[in-house]
Enzyme design. Structure first.
Site, mmCIF file in Angstrom:
data_model
loop_
_atom_site.group_PDB
_atom_site.id
_atom_site.type_symbol
_atom_site.label_atom_id
_atom_site.label_comp_id
_atom_site.label_asym_id
_atom_site.label_seq_id
_atom_site.Cartn_x
_atom_site.Cartn_y
_atom_site.Cartn_z
ATOM 1 N N HIS A 21 0.811 -1.230 0.000
ATOM 2 C CA HIS A 21 0.000 0.000 0.000
ATOM 3 C C HIS A 21 0.839 1.273 0.000
ATOM 4 O O HIS A 21 0.328 2.342 -0.291
ATOM 5 C CB HIS A 21 -0.945 0.008 1.214
ATOM 6 C CG HIS A 21 -0.227 0.217 2.514
ATOM 7 N ND1 HIS A 21 0.463 -0.796 3.145
ATOM 8 C CD2 HIS A 21 -0.060 1.321 3.283
ATOM 9 C CE1 HIS A 21 1.010 -0.321 4.253
ATOM 10 N NE2 HIS A 21 0.711 0.955 4.354
ATOM 11 N N VAL A 25 1.380 1.903 -6.916
ATOM 12 C CA VAL A 25 0.150 1.170 -7.244
ATOM 13 C C VAL A 25 -0.744 1.062 -6.017
ATOM 14 O O VAL A 25 -1.955 1.298 -6.078
ATOM 15 C CB VAL A 25 0.486 -0.234 -7.806
ATOM 16 C CG1 VAL A 25 -0.776 -1.068 -7.973
ATOM 17 C CG2 VAL A 25 1.233 -0.116 -9.131
ATOM 18 N N GLY A 115 0.794 -8.967 -12.160
ATOM 19 C CA GLY A 115 1.976 -9.374 -12.918
ATOM 20 C C GLY A 115 2.633 -8.168 -13.579
ATOM 21 O O GLY A 115 2.574 -7.058 -13.046
ATOM 22 N N TYR A 145 12.907 -10.864 -13.002
ATOM 23 C CA TYR A 145 11.620 -10.335 -12.545
ATOM 24 C C TYR A 145 10.488 -11.048 -13.291
ATOM 25 O O TYR A 145 9.480 -11.447 -12.691
ATOM 26 C CB TYR A 145 11.609 -8.833 -12.839
ATOM 27 C CG TYR A 145 10.367 -8.099 -12.440
ATOM 28 C CD1 TYR A 145 10.058 -7.890 -11.109
ATOM 29 C CD2 TYR A 145 9.519 -7.560 -13.412
ATOM 30 C CE1 TYR A 145 8.924 -7.171 -10.746
ATOM 31 C CE2 TYR A 145 8.388 -6.841 -13.065
ATOM 32 C CZ TYR A 145 8.099 -6.650 -11.725
ATOM 33 O OH TYR A 145 6.977 -5.938 -11.371
ATOM 34 N N LYS A 196 14.997 14.463 -14.783
ATOM 35 C CA LYS A 196 16.179 14.981 -15.492
ATOM 36 C C LYS A 196 15.841 16.261 -16.256
ATOM 37 O O LYS A 196 16.635 17.198 -16.302
ATOM 38 C CB LYS A 196 16.746 13.907 -16.431
ATOM 39 C CG LYS A 196 17.436 12.771 -15.670
ATOM 40 C CD LYS A 196 18.353 11.934 -16.547
ATOM 41 C CE LYS A 196 17.653 10.878 -17.306
ATOM 42 N NZ LYS A 196 18.544 9.865 -17.922
HETATM 43 O O1 GFB Z 1 11.170 2.321 -18.017
HETATM 44 P P1 GFB Z 1 12.333 1.431 -18.261
HETATM 45 O O2 GFB Z 1 13.410 1.440 -17.249
HETATM 46 O O3 GFB Z 1 11.753 -0.025 -18.417
HETATM 47 O O4 GFB Z 1 12.999 1.822 -19.676
HETATM 48 P P2 GFB Z 1 11.594 -1.199 -19.485
HETATM 49 C C1 GFB Z 1 12.249 1.994 -20.838
HETATM 50 C C2 GFB Z 1 13.114 2.527 -21.958
HETATM 51 O O5 GFB Z 1 13.449 3.884 -21.648
HETATM 52 C C3 GFB Z 1 14.431 1.792 -22.188
HETATM 53 C C4 GFB Z 1 14.828 4.093 -21.870
HETATM 54 O O6 GFB Z 1 14.649 1.684 -23.579
HETATM 55 C C5 GFB Z 1 15.450 2.738 -21.547
HETATM 56 O O7 GFB Z 1 16.742 2.609 -22.100
HETATM 57 N N1 GFB Z 1 15.320 5.215 -21.037
HETATM 58 C C6 GFB Z 1 15.767 6.402 -21.528
HETATM 59 C C7 GFB Z 1 15.423 5.249 -19.708
HETATM 60 N N2 GFB Z 1 16.198 7.181 -20.541
HETATM 61 C C8 GFB Z 1 15.994 6.495 -19.374
HETATM 62 C C9 GFB Z 1 16.244 6.818 -18.005
HETATM 63 O O8 GFB Z 1 16.766 7.873 -17.651
HETATM 64 N N3 GFB Z 1 15.879 5.877 -17.093
HETATM 65 C C10 GFB Z 1 15.292 4.670 -17.456
HETATM 66 N N4 GFB Z 1 14.932 3.799 -16.497
HETATM 67 N N5 GFB Z 1 15.082 4.340 -18.754
HETATM 68 C C11 GFB Z 1 11.150 -2.424 -17.262
HETATM 69 C C12 GFB Z 1 11.536 -3.746 -16.677
HETATM 70 O O9 GFB Z 1 11.624 -2.450 -18.561
HETATM 71 O O10 GFB Z 1 9.750 -2.259 -17.334
HETATM 72 C C13 GFB Z 1 10.761 -4.099 -15.492
HETATM 73 O O11 GFB Z 1 12.929 -3.779 -16.485
HETATM 74 C C14 GFB Z 1 9.283 -3.814 -15.614
HETATM 75 O O12 GFB Z 1 10.978 -5.436 -15.215
HETATM 76 C C15 GFB Z 1 9.013 -2.464 -16.202
HETATM 77 O O13 GFB Z 1 8.657 -4.802 -16.377
HETATM 78 C C16 GFB Z 1 7.541 -2.210 -16.486
HETATM 79 O O14 GFB Z 1 10.282 -1.056 -20.168
HETATM 80 O O15 GFB Z 1 12.744 -1.329 -20.415
#
Ligand code: GFB
Length: 319
Positions: A21, A25, A115, A145, A196
């Site tokens: 909680h 989500v 999920g 995961y 950012k």
């Molecule tokens: O949101 P994100 O980390 O999750 O990244 P995923 C999505 C895309 O955004 C990737 C790009 O192609 C990243 O390289 N990206 C660009 C960034 N700039 C950034 C940044 O500053 N931070 C992050 N985090 N990404 C996750 C899974 O995958 O999605 C989890 O690893 C989960 O397990 C979640 O399922 C919903 O969509 O790639």
């Protein structure tokens, strides 16, 4: 719009345990359940560590919820998944196994397991339908995961098959919204880019760093829409198949970054860091099943981003 599926489980007068909680989500679920005539139960990590079976069983015995929403999980963005695989697989397996087993033992009437869209194969045909589960290899960065989340779905199906438990599961596409995690090392892309962009504007920087090539395609769901869908499924769905929850709209990470730059009012060039992973090339859910039951997402991306940025400004005053 199809007619709403019939009401199978009334929440009226029920005790509903929302696990997780304190997360994005869980908080949205508390907002949504406030409109229902039910009692919401919560437990802090200090009261019950969901990774410890004895803790979970004792808490469930004492509190006896009628229904459980399993929204507790160890989650994070692409880098957190890739660099902390043991935590992502162990924590999630333990949480699911403990809560589902205890729910059976304490005669929980209804359980909804949450999920994730990353359960589907990396190269699954797009949009990804429910029946593409386990038809090919997973995306490497989040396979740990994903395996845990697939196990959660299978636990629900197994307890339904062997014991007749009304346990269901659903997977949302990438989520965002108020109370998201804005820590750059562990966050998902939406909060990361909002933060950012905000900092680049404040510091007058000429560029905005964006991980990967910008070509990866993603679909994003506003967390209050997810909470609404989960309550809808709790009331109106009772089958083994895991249900997809998305918006049906996708965009590239470049387009997302451009939208965020506009939302924040930043004037800067995008600077793509191809040393960072793109992850899955495309993730778009086929959400026909839930649409046919009469549910669709309501919040357009621009509106959801504006509300999320507002939340960030309110809660990160020094940011
Ligand atoms: O949101 P994100 O980390 O999750 O990244 P995923 C999505 C895309 O955004 C990737 C790009 O192609 C990243 O390289 N990206 C660009 C960034 N700039 C950034 C940044 O500053 N931070 C992050 N985090 N990404 C996750 C899974 O995958 O999605 C989890 O690893 C989960 O397990 C979640 O399922 C919903 O969509 O790639």
């Amino acid at each position: 719009m199809p007619q709403e599926a019939e009401l199978l489980y009334s929440l009226k007068g029920k005790k509903i345990w929302v696990t997780g909680h304190g997360g994005m989500v869980g908080k949205a679920l508390l907002r949504r359940l406030a409109n229902e005539d039910c009692e919401v139960l919560t437990a802090t990590r200090g009261e019950v560590d969901l990774r410890r079976q004895a803790d979970v069983e004792a808490w469930m015995e004492k509190n006896r919820p009628h229904a459980v929403i399993l929204a507790a999980a160890t989650v994070g963005g692409i880098l957190a998944n890739d660099s902390r695989p043991a935590e992502f697989i162990y924590d999630n397996l333990a949480i699911e196994a403990n809560v589902i087993q205890a729910a059976w033992k304490t005669d929980v009437e209804k359980l909804l397991f949450l999920g994730s869209a990353c359960i589907y194969p990396k190269m699954a045909p797009q949009p990804m339908a429910e029946d593409s589960l386990l038809t090919g290899p997973l995306e490497e960065t989040n396979q740990w995961y994903a395996i845990a989340k697939i196990a959660g779905i299978k636990l629900c199906q197994a307890y339904r098959k062997q014991y007749g438990c009304d346990f269901i599961s659903a997977q949302p596409i990438n989520l965002y919204g108020p109370a998201d995690n804005f820590d750059l090392a562990s966050s998902h892309v939406v909060p990361a880019l909002l933060r950012k962009a905000h900092e680049a504007k404040k510091n007058g920087e000429p560029t905005l760093p964006v991980w990967g090539s910008g070509k990866a395609m993603r679909e994003f769901l506003y967390v209050d829409d997810l909470a609404d869908a989960l309550v809808f499924l709790l009331q109106r769905y009772s089958d083994p198949l895991q249900v997809n929850i998305g918006t049906g709209e996708e965009l590239s990470i470049r387009e997302l970054a451009e939208t965020i730059v506009r939302a924040v009012g930043l004037k800067a060039e995008l600077d793509f860091d191809t040393g960072k992973p793109d992850g899955a090339p495309r993730k778009l859910l086929d959400s026909t099943l839930i649409a046919e039951m009469g549910w669709t997402a309501k919040t357009p991306l621009a509106e959801g981003l504006a509300r999320t940025y507002e939340w960030f400004l309110e809660h990160h005053k020094s940011g």
